[in-house]
Each structure stands twice: as C-alpha cells, then as structure tokens.
Design an enzyme around this catalytic site. Structure first.
Site, PDB file in Angstrom:
ATOM      1  N   GLN A 255      63.820  13.646  20.341  1.00 36.31           N
ATOM      2  CA  GLN A 255      63.317  12.307  20.053  1.00 36.31           C
ATOM      3  C   GLN A 255      64.099  11.261  20.844  1.00 36.31           C
ATOM      4  O   GLN A 255      63.513  10.346  21.428  1.00 36.31           O
ATOM      5  CB  GLN A 255      63.443  12.040  18.550  1.00 36.31           C
ATOM      6  N   HIS A 258      63.280  10.048  24.470  1.00 36.45           N
ATOM      7  CA  HIS A 258      62.053   9.293  24.749  1.00 36.45           C
ATOM      8  C   HIS A 258      62.354   7.884  25.216  1.00 36.45           C
ATOM      9  O   HIS A 258      61.682   7.350  26.094  1.00 36.45           O
ATOM     10  CB  HIS A 258      61.205   9.177  23.470  1.00 36.45           C
ATOM     11  N   GLU A 324      57.843   8.864  11.437  1.00 34.09           N
ATOM     12  CA  GLU A 324      56.730   9.371  12.254  1.00 34.09           C
ATOM     13  C   GLU A 324      56.717  10.908  12.207  1.00 34.09           C
ATOM     14  O   GLU A 324      55.702  11.528  11.920  1.00 34.09           O
ATOM     15  CB  GLU A 324      56.928   8.878  13.685  1.00 34.09           C
ATOM     16  N   HIS A 325      57.856  11.515  12.533  1.00 29.66           N
ATOM     17  CA  HIS A 325      58.005  12.977  12.470  1.00 29.66           C
ATOM     18  C   HIS A 325      59.033  13.300  11.405  1.00 29.66           C
ATOM     19  O   HIS A 325      60.109  12.710  11.381  1.00 29.66           O
ATOM     20  CB  HIS A 325      58.544  13.546  13.783  1.00 29.66           C
ATOM     21  N   ASP A 358      54.294  18.119  19.534  1.00 30.60           N
ATOM     22  CA  ASP A 358      54.022  17.158  20.608  1.00 30.60           C
ATOM     23  C   ASP A 358      53.032  17.710  21.627  1.00 30.60           C
ATOM     24  O   ASP A 358      52.265  16.957  22.224  1.00 30.60           O
ATOM     25  CB  ASP A 358      55.319  16.823  21.363  1.00 30.60           C
ATOM     26  N   HIS A 417      19.686 -13.577  -5.718  1.00 32.30           N
ATOM     27  CA  HIS A 417      19.973 -12.160  -5.949  1.00 32.30           C
ATOM     28  C   HIS A 417      19.208 -11.668  -7.180  1.00 32.30           C
ATOM     29  O   HIS A 417      18.617 -10.591  -7.185  1.00 32.30           O
ATOM     30  CB  HIS A 417      21.473 -11.935  -6.157  1.00 32.30           C
TER      31      HIS A 417
END
Lengths: 428, 428
Positions: A255, A258, A324-325, A358, A417
């Site tokens: 991670q 990145h 996220e993960h 991934d 209505h």
C-alpha cells in the site's frame, strides 16, 4: 510508523488520520474555466488544452484500431495472456452481481416490481503517466460491460509523443471498451459531461484522477452521475500474535508504495507483534524495495500501529477507520466476517494479500477510500444499472383504496392528486 | 401547453425542457458561510439561524415524545390509520429489495463474495411549510429502516410557533425514525454532515429541499453520501387514441399542481387525442381545481404535447426525456415494459394513476427527476446498505497464481505489490 493505544485513538481518528481536507478554491476556479471553455468551444478546446497540459498537438482525438493493434505488439503475448486471465476472473465475479427485473402480485389485480436496465453511455477516466494502470482499466470497465452498457467511452491523456500506454490500450480492448479518446484532465471530464463534436455526452463518469479531475467530477455531478471521489488509499491489517510479521510488513508496503499519502495501518492485540512489524517494514524498505522513497514517506508520515487490548477493541477501531482494504490475519478468519461493519474489501487469512485483489482474484479494486466505506461500496455492476419501479392496478383494485389515497392527498393540500383518483369513479 | 412533432423535438429536448440550469454563486457563498459557522459554533449556530430564518427561538432542538403524542392527537385516528396502511404497503415492497451476503467457491481453496451491511447513521431532510409532506417522510425513511440503519435522524424546520407539522411527526413515528430535530435549511445539512453538541454526524443525507438545502448537500458530498439532488418533477403520459382524455388530463394536473415549474408531458400517437387532452386540462383547471393558479402556470409554461408518428417514436421520445413518472395508457400496457429504458416509475394502464404511487401502492415516490432517470434509481433499500468484497485464498490456491500477479504488478512498476505475494513463497 507511530503507535497509539486504543484509548489514545478511538475518539481521535479524524485528527490522527488527517481526513476531511478542504477543497482548493484556486483549483476550482481554474476547473470551472476549463469546463466553460469546453462547453463553448468543443473539440478545439480539447486539442488546445492537450497541447498545453500534455505537450502534444493532436490531429484526431479518437484512438484507432491500428493503434490498438500496435499496442498489442508492444505488450507481447505473455502479458496479454495474464491480462486476459485476470479479466476472466473479474468478469466471473461481476456476473454474480447482475440483478434481474422482478415482479409480484401482493393482492388480486395488483402487480408491483422493479425493472432493471443498464445505463446507455458511460465515461471511464484513466490517468496518464506513472498512474496509468491497466488493472484499473479492467476493474472499472468490466462491471460496465457486464451490466450491458451500450457505449463505454474511455478517456486518457496522451504522452508527449501523442500515444497512450500500450498496456492501457490492450486492457481496454480485452475488457471490451467501445470508444477511446486521447484527452485527460478537467477538459476530458467536461467533454464527457457536455459532449463535443467528437465525443457524445455520457450518463455517468467513473475512474480515478488527480485533483483537477476530481474537482471537475464534483462540478459536473448532477448533470451526470459520478462514482465516489477517491482520496489517498489505505490498508488496515488486523492481526494477533499468530500472524507472520514478514507478510504483514510486505502487505503494508504494497500500500505504502502507491503514494506518499497512502496509509498503512496495523491494528493488533499484541504490542510485541506491532514492534516486530515496524522493524520488518523498515528492514524491507532498506533491503530491496523498488519504490523505497515513496514507501518510506508513506510509512513515516501516514503509517500507524494501533494497539487494542482485545479483538472487540480491534474491530471497533477498524470499523471507525472504515479502511479501503482490510486484511484479517487471525486464525480461522472467516468467523470474524460478521464483526466487519465498514470496509471496502476484506482479505481473509495469510494467503490473501491485498495485491491478489488488486490484480487477479475477481472482486473490484476500485474501493471506497478515506473512510467512505462507511457509506459506499466497491465499484460494481450495480453502478452501471438502474431501477424503475413498476406499478399496475386493476379497476377493482384501485376502487378499494382510492378514497384513502384522496384523503391522504387532501391532508397534504394536494387537491388535483385527490381528483386524479376520484375522477375514475365519479360516475359510479 | 405547447405541441411539437417528433421531428421538432427529438434532438432538441434539452432546450425545450430547459434542463441543465447553472448554479447560483451567491447562494453558494451564503451556504458555505452557514456551513462554516455551524462547524465552528455548533448548536448555538443552529439556534441562531433558526431564529433568523424560521422566526422562533428554540430552547431545545430535539423533538420530545410528548410532542409526538400531541401530534397524534391532532392527526386523529382515521388519518393515522391511513398513514399506517400506506406505511405497511411501502414496507412490504421495500422488503423485496433487501440483499443478502453471498459467497461462492470458484475453485478449490478460493472463496469470494459480497458482504452486505446497513449504514450506521442516516440523516433525513424534510422541508417545512407547505412542502411538508408526511408521504415523503414515509417514503424516505422506511427504506432506511428496512435496511437496518442503526440511527435514522430526521431534521425539519419548525414553524414560527416552534412546532412541527403534526402529520410529519406522526409519519416519522409510524415509519420508525429514531431521532427528530427542529432545524432546517443549509444549517441542518451542515449539522448532519459535521455534527454539533446535540446532533451526531451521519454517514448519508437524503430528502428533498429548497435551493439552499440542495446547494448544501452538494457541498458536503464526499464527507457524507447524499441522494440525487431533485429538480422540478415531471410526469410523462404515453397514450394512444384508446386512452381516456379525462383521466390523462387529471393525471397531468396532479403533477402540475406541485410546482409552477413541474412538467406535465403527453406523448401521443394521435393528434386529435392530444387536442382533447389539452382542452380537458384547461376545463378541469377552471372547473374545480384547488391549486389552479400553480397548475395553470405549470401547464402554460412547462406543459408539452409531443406527437409521435408511431409507438417507436413515442418510446424514443420518452426514453430521451427519462421522466420521473411515466404512465403508459395503451391497451395491454405490460407488453411495452421492455421498451422503457429510462423512467423513475412506470404506471401501467388506466387504473394506475400517479397519485396511487405517490401515497399508497408501496414503491418509492422519491424518484430521479429532470432526466436523471438515465443514470439513477428510485430511492430504495440499496441506498442504505453497502457492500464489502470478501476474498479468501488458501496457500495452495495463491501459489498457483502468484507469479502472474507479480508479473502484472511489475508491469505497472509496483515492486512492493509483487514482493507481497513473492515473500510468501520465497523459501520454497
């Protein structure tokens, strides 16, 4: 990496993790100007901006079949086969997400249901340069193709030579993308939202991008749909003393490499294990890591170890972070699934490292970041389909309830209505 | 009402229907100031803004059980029973939308799946004054309750007397709303997104509101999730010469009375039928309509009859318009379902008028407006649940594929991703 106890962190996560950043007004006004220029000048604006920002003057925006064939030659058969196999796994998983139209009869004369249709045109943004990931092309386009979208339109900025990364083009063709244009940045988002001579407007825009792309997506939201705006991404490993610190460190680093702002987070019930992982993280960075400068900055500034006294605290921390993960490195990890309230993807056990997801396993890698897993889902087929309610009442079925409908409408002051149902029975 | 042929309209709908309106910069800057003030001053800002905008100085923001009991006395048992019955129908329909966690084994040693969880805290905005509709309270809150949201938090501006419309409070209690606060406008959206002393922050905000509310929702999007921002609503009736012009006119007017900008649209294959509907619309306005001034303005300025030469053209027009509500007044209407590509809700046949869906049948009345049915769905249980991917590989399963994963990662320049899988097998 910094270490905090449960008590130091549980009510303090927003500050520790530096989330909720403000927007940049200067970027916003530049983006608004780009959007207006594309709206008024169309393709000419796209060509000019591409010259200005990407350094090449294009003759044509659309990528040709010849260019795609050239890309496959550059990619080679071995890599193409790996992309094909990954695409097959991704397709198989996403087929399971497909929903079907349903109807039922709650009472005689009444049919209700939900009609499912794919979106007609979808735009896919793919970043250029170093962040041009063929895996993201697969992950973002295959769900749209499985959904049955008529036209999936990819935009990506060209290099200075006017070309697109060949792996990107090969992945796009393998995934089944219908149209590809050489344009990036806010100008590409404007073109997708409003259309130009070359690019017909789309109904939805997905895909990651830099701050200009993210700001432009936020601006065109409403005119078209967009996916969640992704922030820096994170992995959270929840582990006890039985986990392997070498694997945990390696996964944290996958991670960290990145992005300098990526967040590698360890939540553990064992302080000693935490220390061993930290040592191993720095050992691996020094030993042999390709992107060691980026990884080191991520680990130094955004790496965290949270020490929980027990698994209850560990899962509470993880759910509050909403990673996220999430990797669960505990014995018999499947039994803890019900404790996970907020996470983009859950990787269970020692042989399910994040990079497996991934690239290859099949579930999507476009996941809610920065805590948005509290309210968002992985990108999926459901993002490219929509629902329409179905209602059908017979004359008798409506007759049984129309007076109640009229009463409800009048309680809201909506006379027409009420009359709409009453006029059906006024002669009776 | 203006009449256009297919050829005059099909490529010109955005202009004719005056969609894609720009935003108002002055409103935006006032909204940003309100959000900042609520972020920094919390409850005190909410009390001050409520005094300024709603004309009452509140002691406490939260609605008490005593106030809800008083509301039920004002509503009376008859109306409460109608709200209960409608709520039951809405609950029954939305139960069908609930998704379950699933898993499967694509190969030995591999488990993949999708874990489904409800959102924890959701905010529901309910407008005050004349647009305070108990039916909307039911429609917006029941899907969240069915989803299993832990805390559903309603905000709505009080009247000058510091009270909330009793029908609203009764509907909220019947639906199962957990907390109710007397605050409206952009300040309510800020409180839901960022939290104050009284109001804990939520993960998602839903519900309609005026331009200040809509602008505030757009601003906090990203920090929290929001539902689609609703524009003026529309009904499109697709009819041939067999339809009853009295019913068609009545249903167009039930839309027109909502709002001077509401759009009543008729698409018909029969010019004579179109003329009869127009005549009937004006006859009904004059004859007995309660909200005749609003309805007349809507019909005059935003009422359309589109003449199609055949049903193909009629459905093409309808799909290009992507109406919020679509009525199909054709013989055997169910057979045309597959031709509907874009619509919020589809009402089939002469005895399924739009108000049936607004109040009673069960499907949601919060629907994508202004053409957003091209990419959006009715509000549903799926808006209050989220998905997490599940991945589990055994040691053997990963061993079979890890070299491909490493090769894919290296093709993207991500060395630590490759090493994450390789380190599991480096001693072998």
């Amino acid at each position: 990496m910094k270490t905090y106890t449960y008590n130091e962190s549980i009510n303090n996560l927003d500050t520790l993790l530096k989330r909720d950043e403000g927007e940049n007004q200067e970027i916003r006004s530049r983006v608004l100007e780009i959007i207006d220029t594309v709206k008024s000048q169309g393709d000419a604006a796209l060509i000019d901006y591409t010259e200005k920002f990407d350094g090449c003057r294009l003759e044509a925006l659309r990528v040709t079949d010849t260019e795609i064939q050239e890309a496959f030659e550059l990619v080679g058969p071995e890599m193409a086969a790996i992309i094909e196999e990954a695409a097959g796994n991704i397709r198989a998983f996403h087929e399971k997400q497909k929903e079907e139209t349903w109807m039922y009869n709650p009472s005689p004369g009444i049919t209700l249901g939900q009609h499912i249709t794919p979106l007609e045109r979808v735009g896919l943004y793919v970043p250029g340069g170093k962040a041009a990931y063929p895996s993201t092309v697969l992950m973002d386009s295959i769900p749209a193709i499985v959904a049955g979208v008529d036209s999936l339109v990819m935009v990506t900025p060209p290099g200075k030579d006017g070309k697109i990364n060949p792996n990107i083009l090969a992945a796009a063709r393998i995934a089944g993308v219908h149209e590809i244009y050489k344009v990036g940045g806010a100008q590409a988002i404007a073109a997708l939202a409003y259309g130009t001579e070359s690019i017909l407007p789309v109904n939805k825009i997905v895909g990651p991008g830099n701050i200009y792309v993210a700001t432009a997506k936020k601006e065109v939201f409403g005119k078209v749909a967009i996916d969640m705006i992704a922030g820096p991404s994170e992995v959270l490993i929840l582990a006890d003393e039985t986990a392997n610190p070498v694997y945990a460190a390696a996964d944290l680093l996958s991670q960290a490499e990145h992005d300098e702002m990526a967040m590698p987070i360890l939540v553990t019930t064992d302080a000693d294990f935490g220390e061993r992982v930290i040592a191993e993280v720095y050992r691996q960075i020094e030993a042999d890591l390709g992107r060691k400068e980026i990884a080191r900055k991520s680990v130094d500034n955004y790496g965290f170890v949270f020490l929980a006294e027990n698994l209850d605290q560990a899962f509470e921390l993880s759910n509050a972070i909403a990673p996220e993960h999430m990797e669960i490195l505990l014995p018999e990890p499947m039994q803890y699934l019900e404790r996970v309230r907020n996470a983009g993807a859950i990787f269970l056990g020692s042989y399910t490292p994040e990079p497996l997801g991934d690239y290859f396993a099949g579930p999507n890698h476009t996941l809610p970041t920065s805590g948005t897993a509290k309210f968002s889902s992985p990108l999926g087929v459901y993002d490219f389909m929509k629902k329409s309610s179905i209602l059908s009442y017979s004359e008798n079925a409506l007759e049984k309830v129309y007076k109640k409908i009229a009463a409800f409408a009048r309680s809201e002051g909506l006379d027409a209505h009420a009359k709409s149902v009453e006029r059906r029975y006024e002669d009776k």
